[in-house]
Design a protein around this motif. Sequence first.
Motif, PDB file in Angstrom:
ATOM      1  N   PRO A   1      -9.140  12.699   3.910  1.00 40.48           N
ATOM      2  CA  PRO A   1      -8.826  14.341   3.424  1.00 40.48           C
ATOM      3  C   PRO A   1      -7.336  14.385   2.832  1.00 40.48           C
ATOM      4  N   LEU A   2      -6.546  13.301   2.914  1.00 37.45           N
ATOM      5  CA  LEU A   2      -5.141  13.358   2.666  1.00 37.45           C
ATOM      6  C   LEU A   2      -5.151  13.460   0.989  1.00 37.45           C
ATOM      7  N   ASP A   3      -3.965  14.151   0.615  1.00 34.20           N
ATOM      8  CA  ASP A   3      -3.729  14.563  -0.533  1.00 34.20           C
ATOM      9  C   ASP A   3      -2.184  14.705  -0.844  1.00 34.20           C
ATOM     10  N   PHE A   4      -1.656  14.485  -2.076  1.00 29.33           N
ATOM     11  CA  PHE A   4      -0.388  14.813  -2.535  1.00 29.33           C
ATOM     12  C   PHE A   4      -0.535  16.197  -3.268  1.00 29.33           C
TER      13      PHE A   4
ATOM     14  N   THR B   1      -2.232   9.316   9.070  1.00 29.49           N
ATOM     15  CA  THR B   1      -2.618  10.780   9.385  1.00 29.49           C
ATOM     16  C   THR B   1      -2.021  11.796   8.614  1.00 29.49           C
ATOM     17  N   ALA B   2      -0.879  11.752   7.911  1.00 30.32           N
ATOM     18  CA  ALA B   2      -0.142  12.618   7.233  1.00 30.32           C
ATOM     19  C   ALA B   2       0.896  12.050   6.350  1.00 30.32           C
TER      20      ALA B   2
ATOM     21  N   LEU C   1       2.787   2.204   3.693  1.00 29.05           N
ATOM     22  CA  LEU C   1       3.930   2.383   2.813  1.00 29.05           C
ATOM     23  C   LEU C   1       3.967   2.756   1.565  1.00 29.05           C
ATOM     24  N   LEU C   2       3.093   2.299   0.614  1.00 31.72           N
ATOM     25  CA  LEU C   2       2.808   2.624  -0.645  1.00 31.72           C
ATOM     26  C   LEU C   2       2.716   4.062  -0.928  1.00 31.72           C
ATOM     27  N   THR C   3       1.956   4.749   0.121  1.00 34.70           N
ATOM     28  CA  THR C   3       1.547   6.106  -0.135  1.00 34.70           C
ATOM     29  C   THR C   3       2.190   7.123   0.799  1.00 34.70           C
ATOM     30  N   HIS C   4       3.275   6.889   1.265  1.00 38.08           N
ATOM     31  CA  HIS C   4       4.243   7.868   2.186  1.00 38.08           C
ATOM     32  C   HIS C   4       3.216   8.294   3.441  1.00 38.08           C
ATOM     33  N   THR C   5       2.239   7.388   3.944  1.00 37.85           N
ATOM     34  CA  THR C   5       1.590   8.042   5.030  1.00 37.85           C
ATOM     35  C   THR C   5       1.837   7.237   6.256  1.00 37.85           C
ATOM     36  N   SER C   6       2.973   6.375   6.473  1.00 38.24           N
ATOM     37  CA  SER C   6       3.154   5.350   7.391  1.00 38.24           C
ATOM     38  C   SER C   6       3.839   6.067   8.565  1.00 38.24           C
ATOM     39  N   GLY C   7       4.259   7.311   8.554  1.00 35.43           N
ATOM     40  CA  GLY C   7       4.632   8.051   9.450  1.00 35.43           C
ATOM     41  C   GLY C   7       6.374   7.993   9.481  1.00 35.43           C
TER      42      GLY C   7
END
Length: 413
Positions: free
Chosen positions: A340-343, A213-214, A151-157
Amino acid sequence: MSADRFMTSRRSLLLGAGALSLAGLSGSAWARSAAFQQTQVVLDRLIADQKLPGAAVGVRTPSGQDVFLQVGRLDFGDAPGVDRDSLFRIYSMTKPVTGTAAALLIEDGRLTLDTPVADIIPEFAHLTVAIDPAKSLEARPAQQVMTIRHLLTHTSGLTYTISGHNFVQNEYRRLGVLPFTGALEAGDGARVADLDAMVAALGRIPLLNEPGTAYNYSVGLDVLGLAIQRVSGMSFPDFVQRRLFDPIGMTNTVWQLPAGRAMAQVYDYSNGGRTPAVGASAEIYSQPVTLFAGGAGLISSAKDYLAFLTTLLNDGRAGSVRVMQPETARLVRSDILPPPLDFYGNGYGFGGFVGRPGGREPGAYGWDGAAGTKAWLDPERRFAAVAMVQFFPWGAVDMETIKTAILADVAAL
């Protein structure tokens, strides 16, 4: 925002429109103005060219002084001048506030980064993932567990209506998952009444991706607001008021425009024009709030938001008040996005970007708002900065010119 022209006399600088003030310093503001000359020139030009009616900038310098520059008025024409206490819609600059509130619950031992969201929000117990959101809402059961970190990192889907018009995003529109005050897009209709209704709707809509995952910019921080509410046992707005706004002294940071207070006018500059953004009017912001949007709902001032950033920069201390433990403040501004996720080459912290090694600003933390506001802190260079402006759409005014000038002025101190 303010002023349709900028006056350069010493009298006008000291009295308001275009004033530079250095809080807590002796000597005249005019005599000291050369310290932030590049920033002042950029702001003056924006006002003189009528790109904006007004703006306010605040900087906590490496020596621990607060510098405020303000130019123009709250609207073109005969409106009050902008100052450090002027109210602006900060939209997504609400996200670091919500992220910091979650960090306080981690400090309290009531939450962890890896806590499953469904443990707090059972409406998310049976999430699904869209097979091809560009074509349909057909979905399959989610395989990964959504966590607080996601939720914090916008990777929740999760996603946002402002991010596109695929089937999932259009279902957000249909069910009223629009956690903004007013309307950011033409055609936005009725919205859910509150955070509970929002997650009830979201629990029925497929995710865009498996959690973790994204990166997809999203309503994750709005969902986090409800998690904070349920874990803390108090309403989300009460929690941030008691644990952040009151101890930091953020008296101008509110969800609803107070009676008798003016706020900066926001204009839409689409297609080369300039028209008031009716979906974000002061009248709309004066109405009672029931959907407290942890991703985009706050009004604030340059003075307040700089105080918030300074608290994080100073390892959790606001003046003589200990707001959080040093390790909590450092956690908020740390990179919690696993590779490997990044912004866009950066990492991500608690609701804001974190500069990764080798980048322009390693270790820096901050975020922007939909109406142009910008805020960040830099622990390595020991400063924080906020720029308060108002305009739509994103990019209509080049805010990087202000940031570049601030960076140059700080480097020259």
